[in-house]
Design a protein around this motif. Structure first.
Motif, PDB file in Angstrom:
ATOM      1  N   TRP A   3       1.609  11.501  -0.166  1.00  0.00           N
ATOM      2  CA  TRP A   3       2.744  11.444  -1.581  1.00  0.00           C
ATOM      3  C   TRP A   3       2.226  12.170  -2.698  1.00  0.00           C
ATOM      4  O   TRP A   3       3.245  12.729  -2.960  1.00  0.00           O
ATOM      5  N   VAL A  48       1.265   6.102  -7.543  1.00  0.00           N
ATOM      6  CA  VAL A  48      -0.309   6.637  -8.038  1.00  0.00           C
ATOM      7  C   VAL A  48       0.594   8.122  -7.566  1.00  0.00           C
ATOM      8  O   VAL A  48      -0.246   8.718  -9.580  1.00  0.00           O
ATOM      9  N   ALA A  49       1.133   8.074  -6.863  1.00  0.00           N
ATOM     10  CA  ALA A  49       0.954   9.986  -6.528  1.00  0.00           C
ATOM     11  C   ALA A  49       1.892  10.186  -8.156  1.00  0.00           C
ATOM     12  O   ALA A  49       2.020  11.488  -8.538  1.00  0.00           O
ATOM     13  N   GLY A  73       2.817   1.296  -3.436  1.00  0.00           N
ATOM     14  CA  GLY A  73       1.295   1.794  -4.233  1.00  0.00           C
ATOM     15  C   GLY A  73       0.951   2.900  -4.108  1.00  0.00           C
ATOM     16  O   GLY A  73       0.859   3.434  -5.639  1.00  0.00           O
ATOM     17  N   THR A  74       0.923   3.510  -3.115  1.00  0.00           N
ATOM     18  CA  THR A  74       0.671   4.689  -3.098  1.00  0.00           C
ATOM     19  C   THR A  74       1.263   6.255  -4.220  1.00  0.00           C
ATOM     20  O   THR A  74       1.580   6.738  -4.113  1.00  0.00           O
ATOM     21  N   TYR A  86      -1.560   7.849   3.075  1.00  0.00           N
ATOM     22  CA  TYR A  86      -0.592   7.834   2.507  1.00  0.00           C
ATOM     23  C   TYR A  86      -0.426   8.359   0.956  1.00  0.00           C
ATOM     24  O   TYR A  86       0.494   9.596   0.000  1.00  0.00           O
ATOM     25  N   LEU A  87      -2.091   8.354  -0.012  1.00  0.00           N
ATOM     26  CA  LEU A  87      -1.642   8.373  -0.857  1.00  0.00           C
ATOM     27  C   LEU A  87      -1.595  10.039  -1.261  1.00  0.00           C
ATOM     28  O   LEU A  87      -0.860  11.081  -1.971  1.00  0.00           O
ATOM     29  N   SER A 118      -6.185   4.610   5.117  1.00  0.00           N
ATOM     30  CA  SER A 118      -4.819   4.682   5.446  1.00  0.00           C
ATOM     31  C   SER A 118      -4.278   5.280   4.251  1.00  0.00           C
ATOM     32  O   SER A 118      -3.602   5.275   3.956  1.00  0.00           O
ATOM     33  N   ALA A 119      -4.915   4.399   3.517  1.00  0.00           N
ATOM     34  CA  ALA A 119      -4.128   4.724   1.993  1.00  0.00           C
ATOM     35  C   ALA A 119      -4.875   5.046   1.678  1.00  0.00           C
ATOM     36  O   ALA A 119      -3.897   6.034   0.810  1.00  0.00           O
ATOM     37  N   PHE A 120      -6.025   6.254   1.537  1.00  0.00           N
ATOM     38  CA  PHE A 120      -5.999   7.661   0.992  1.00  0.00           C
ATOM     39  C   PHE A 120      -4.725   8.844   1.950  1.00  0.00           C
ATOM     40  O   PHE A 120      -4.635   9.240   0.773  1.00  0.00           O
ATOM     41  N   VAL A 145       0.602  -1.254   0.271  1.00  0.00           N
ATOM     42  CA  VAL A 145       0.414   0.243  -0.333  1.00  0.00           C
ATOM     43  C   VAL A 145       1.020   1.311  -0.196  1.00  0.00           C
ATOM     44  O   VAL A 145       0.655   2.429  -0.686  1.00  0.00           O
TER      45      VAL A 145
END
Length: 236
Positions: free
Chosen positions: A174, A31-32, A27-28, A170-171, A166-168, A24
């Motif tokens: 980043w 994406v960023a 991955g984030t 981090y995204l 959490s994923a949001f 995660v």
């Protein structure tokens, strides 16, 4: 499960959430990087950077006791923060210098909160900052831009599971860290081609009687330094 009361929200804000899987985190980050590098995506996501940029100007204007009149955000991703006070001196310099460094410093602060496990605290802080910006926006597109951004953040914060939050988070962090670099590069590119004569860097140059490029260099040092330290915190 979302909070049902003020006490639930407070417990989330002050609580500690577990770190996500390594996939995660990486991955984030990927994406960023993509949404910053790809021009078509950057055109839309740059609005977030503009909100942070103008918010930085507004915050320093208030902190240095200048009179803040309002913020305008435009569909071409430019923005304008209007304040009044002494046209020179430390307050004016700090206000002018805050814009380009704001996204990177916000990202760095977010990385520190994430490293401490305060994901929910970070998300609620972002919602609060967006509300503060919203009340100072003075044009329709700006209102729409901040409202949409705030609505997305609030929806994730209120309804999202721990994993989604959490994923949001981090995204978002980043993105701020990586995106803080590109506007500085774009600024210097315009300056090199004879444009942006009234940019923040050139205004600061006139205020301090120094070359505008030195301020561009300052912006870049802050952006790259924040990215390096923030990445270390997020990957730790």
């Amino acid at each position: 499960m979302h909070p049902h009361s003020v006490s639930d929200v407070w417990n989330l804000v002050t609580g500690v959430q577990p770190a996500p899987a390594t996939t995660v985190v990486w991955g984030t980050a990927a994406v960023a990087l993509v949404v910053v590098v790809v021009r078509g995506l950057w055109h839309w996501t740059r609005n977030i950077v503009t909100i942070a940029h103008e918010g930085g100007h507004a915050l320093l204007a208030v902190l240095t006791r200048r009179r803040l009149h309002g913020i305008r955000l435009h569909s071409d991703t430019s923005g304008l923060t209007v304040s009044s006070g002494k046209p020179h001196g430390p307050g004016m310099v700090l206000t002018a210098a805050a814009g380009y460094v704001a996204p990177s410093l916000l990202g760095l602060g977010g990385a520190w909160l994430i490293a401490a496990g305060h994901v929910a605290g970070l998300l609620w802080s972002v919602v609060a900052l967006l509300v503060a910006v919203l009340v100072m926006v003075r044009n329709a597109y700006g209102l729409l831009s901040v409202l949409v951004t705030g609505a997305v953040c609030f929806a994730v914060t209120w309804y999202g599971s721990v994993d989604v939050q959490s994923a949001f988070a981090y995204l978002a962090v980043w993105f701020l860290l990586v995106a803080g670099v590109r506007p500085v590069l774009e600024l210097q590119s315009k300056r090199a081609n004879g444009g942006a004569r009234d940019s923040d860097a050139d205004q600061l140059g006139r205020l301090t009687r120094t070359p505008g490029f030195l301020w561009v260099l300052f912006f870049m040092v802050v952006a790259l330094g924040s990215l390096a330290v923030g990445a270390r915190l997020l990957l730790r």
